[in-house]
Design an enzyme around this catalytic site. Structure first.
Site, PDB file in Angstrom:
ATOM      1  N   ASP A  67      13.148  -9.561  -2.791  1.00  0.00           N
ATOM      2  CA  ASP A  67      12.708  -8.478  -2.187  1.00  0.00           C
ATOM      3  C   ASP A  67      13.239  -8.136  -0.956  1.00  0.00           C
ATOM      4  O   ASP A  67      13.110  -9.111  -0.030  1.00  0.00           O
ATOM      5  CB  ASP A  67      11.333  -7.777  -2.545  1.00  0.00           C
ATOM      6  CG  ASP A  67      10.338  -9.049  -2.073  1.00  0.00           C
ATOM      7  OD1 ASP A  67      10.768  -9.834  -1.466  1.00  0.00           O
ATOM      8  OD2 ASP A  67       9.167  -9.185  -2.745  1.00  0.00           O
TER       9      ASP A  67
ATOM     10  N   ASN B 256      -3.384  -8.014  -4.969  1.00  0.00           N
ATOM     11  CA  ASN B 256      -3.843  -6.865  -6.124  1.00  0.00           C
ATOM     12  C   ASN B 256      -3.043  -7.373  -7.558  1.00  0.00           C
ATOM     13  O   ASN B 256      -2.995  -6.592  -8.346  1.00  0.00           O
ATOM     14  CB  ASN B 256      -3.066  -5.327  -5.669  1.00  0.00           C
ATOM     15  CG  ASN B 256      -1.874  -5.489  -5.341  1.00  0.00           C
ATOM     16  OD1 ASN B 256      -1.211  -6.680  -5.363  1.00  0.00           O
ATOM     17  ND2 ASN B 256      -1.255  -4.296  -4.826  1.00  0.00           N
TER      18      ASN B 256
ATOM     19  N   HIS C 265      -0.027  -8.358  -7.536  1.00  0.00           N
ATOM     20  CA  HIS C 265       1.541  -8.231  -7.546  1.00  0.00           C
ATOM     21  C   HIS C 265       2.328  -9.304  -7.311  1.00  0.00           C
ATOM     22  O   HIS C 265       2.091 -10.288  -6.823  1.00  0.00           O
ATOM     23  CB  HIS C 265       1.771  -7.170  -6.475  1.00  0.00           C
ATOM     24  CG  HIS C 265       1.979  -7.464  -5.063  1.00  0.00           C
ATOM     25  ND1 HIS C 265       2.114  -6.609  -4.000  1.00  0.00           N
ATOM     26  CD2 HIS C 265       2.253  -8.767  -4.352  1.00  0.00           C
ATOM     27  CE1 HIS C 265       1.961  -7.249  -2.827  1.00  0.00           C
ATOM     28  NE2 HIS C 265       2.391  -8.753  -3.019  1.00  0.00           N
TER      29      HIS C 265
ATOM     30  N   GLU D 214       4.107  -3.635  -7.947  1.00  0.00           N
ATOM     31  CA  GLU D 214       2.833  -3.286  -8.005  1.00  0.00           C
ATOM     32  C   GLU D 214       2.031  -2.981  -9.082  1.00  0.00           C
ATOM     33  O   GLU D 214       2.749  -2.956 -10.318  1.00  0.00           O
ATOM     34  CB  GLU D 214       2.484  -2.015  -6.922  1.00  0.00           C
ATOM     35  CG  GLU D 214       3.248  -2.124  -5.647  1.00  0.00           C
ATOM     36  CD  GLU D 214       2.551  -2.977  -4.417  1.00  0.00           C
ATOM     37  OE1 GLU D 214       1.491  -3.698  -5.046  1.00  0.00           O
ATOM     38  OE2 GLU D 214       3.004  -3.097  -3.323  1.00  0.00           O
TER      39      GLU D 214
HETATM   40  C1  F6R Z   1       7.354 -11.567  -0.758  1.00  0.00           C
HETATM   41  C2  F6R Z   1       6.887 -10.997  -2.057  1.00  0.00           C
HETATM   42  C3  F6R Z   1       5.508 -10.747  -2.151  1.00  0.00           C
HETATM   43  C4  F6R Z   1       4.448 -11.880  -1.674  1.00  0.00           C
HETATM   44  C5  F6R Z   1       2.962 -11.640  -1.836  1.00  0.00           C
HETATM   45  C6  F6R Z   1       2.193 -12.715  -1.279  1.00  0.00           C
HETATM   46  O1  F6R Z   1       8.766 -11.737  -1.087  1.00  0.00           O
HETATM   47  O2  F6R Z   1       7.571 -11.116  -2.887  1.00  0.00           O
HETATM   48  O3  F6R Z   1       5.255 -10.651  -3.477  1.00  0.00           O
HETATM   49  O4  F6R Z   1       4.613 -13.048  -2.236  1.00  0.00           O
HETATM   50  O5  F6R Z   1       2.730 -10.312  -1.154  1.00  0.00           O
HETATM   51  O6  F6R Z   1       2.260 -12.445   0.399  1.00  0.00           O
HETATM   52  P1  F6R Z   1       1.722 -13.703   1.412  1.00  0.00           P
HETATM   53  O7  F6R Z   1       2.297 -14.902   0.934  1.00  0.00           O
HETATM   54  O8  F6R Z   1       1.957 -13.227   2.895  1.00  0.00           O
HETATM   55  O9  F6R Z   1       0.145 -13.491   1.226  1.00  0.00           O
END
Ligand code: F6R
Length: 247
Positions: A67, A136, A138, A143
């Site tokens: 992403d 959450n 995701h 989401e």
């Molecule tokens: C980032 C991504 C997100 C993160 C998730 C956890 O490329 O795809 O889904 O993996 O938000 O973020 P952290 O690792 O910062 O807790």
């Protein structure tokens, strides 16, 4: 699904790197799917260490990131392209032209998303996808409520994710509200997946994703549909699991 519970994030990174390295060594033009955020950093440090020790070669590796924020140029301090360069690509012998991060500045983001899917298809799909989980539930920027069949597309970030990610920006108002993200269906197309998690704030999401029903309300629960997923979870994120999971 395989679930491994480890003591700390260093061990998480080493285990994940070893699993990826084993597959990488067996295939030229290996296609690696990558994530940003704090979770994969111990993995990237270990991949860098292996590369510097000449134990892992990236010269023919192709990468695709999950992403990118819409509206952030690659030079922006919080762009995912910049993150990947700083935390991995600048330190390994990879051909930067073979590293792909969605273009947050694409003039036609929808057309870009279709092209991104085609680029992955053209190289035979992702061999190993690295994932982190949001508090959450995701995965990537899918989401809660995202279709389990979703493909790469422009998505609206939830308030929860904007708040989580605001720690990287000066002000919460600076966090972009949209992103380009691989879909859940895109992620499930990967040959293998490794999901990483650490931190008490992930414990709820980890338990729901692993032990709850498969539901769009918990996007990571879709991984239950994939037969080659390994979860590597630090014990502080595993406190709400009910089952034994090899402990
Ligand atoms: C980032 C991504 C997100 C993160 C998730 C956890 O490329 O795809 O889904 O993996 O938000 O973020 P952290 O690792 O910062 O807790």
């Amino acid at each position: 699904m395989k679930v491994v519970i480890v003591r700390n994030k260093e061990e998480m990174g080493k285990r994940a790197a070893a699993a990826i390295a084993e597959q990488m060594r067996a295939k030229e033009h290996f296609v690696l799917g990558l994530a940003t955020g704090s979770t994969p950093l111990p993995l990237y440090q270990e991949l860098i260490r292996l590369n510097k020790a000449r134990k892992l070669d990236f010269s023919t590796t192709i990468t695709f990131n999950l992403d990118e924020y819409v509206g952030l140029p690659p030079t922006h301090s919080q762009s995912y392209r910049r993150f990947m360069n700083a935390n991995l690509f600048d330190h390994i012998n990879i051909n930067k032209a073979a590293t792909h991060v969605p273009d947050g500045m694409a003039k036609d983001p929808e057309a870009f998303c279709e092209a991104y899917e085609c680029m992955m298809d053209d190289v035979g799909g992702i061999d190993y996808q690295v994932l982190g989980i949001g508090s959450n539930g995701h995965i990537a920027f899918n989401e809660p409520g995202s279709s389990l069949a979703s493909r790469t597309r422009v998505v609206q970030l939830t308030k929860n994710t904007i708040k989580d990610n605001s720690r990287f920006f000066k002000r919460i108002q600076d966090v972009p509200t949209r992103a380009i993200s691989m879909g859940i269906g895109t992620v499930l197309d990967a040959e293998r997946i490794v999901m990483l998690a650490y931190g008490a704030n992930k414990a709820d999401a980890v338990a729901k994703a692993l032990e709850g029903p498969i539901t769009a309300s918990v996007p990571a629960s879709a991984l239950q549909l994939h037969d080659k997923v390994t979860w590597i979870i630090v014990k502080d994120a595993a406190t709400k699991l009910q089952l034994e999971w090899g402990r």
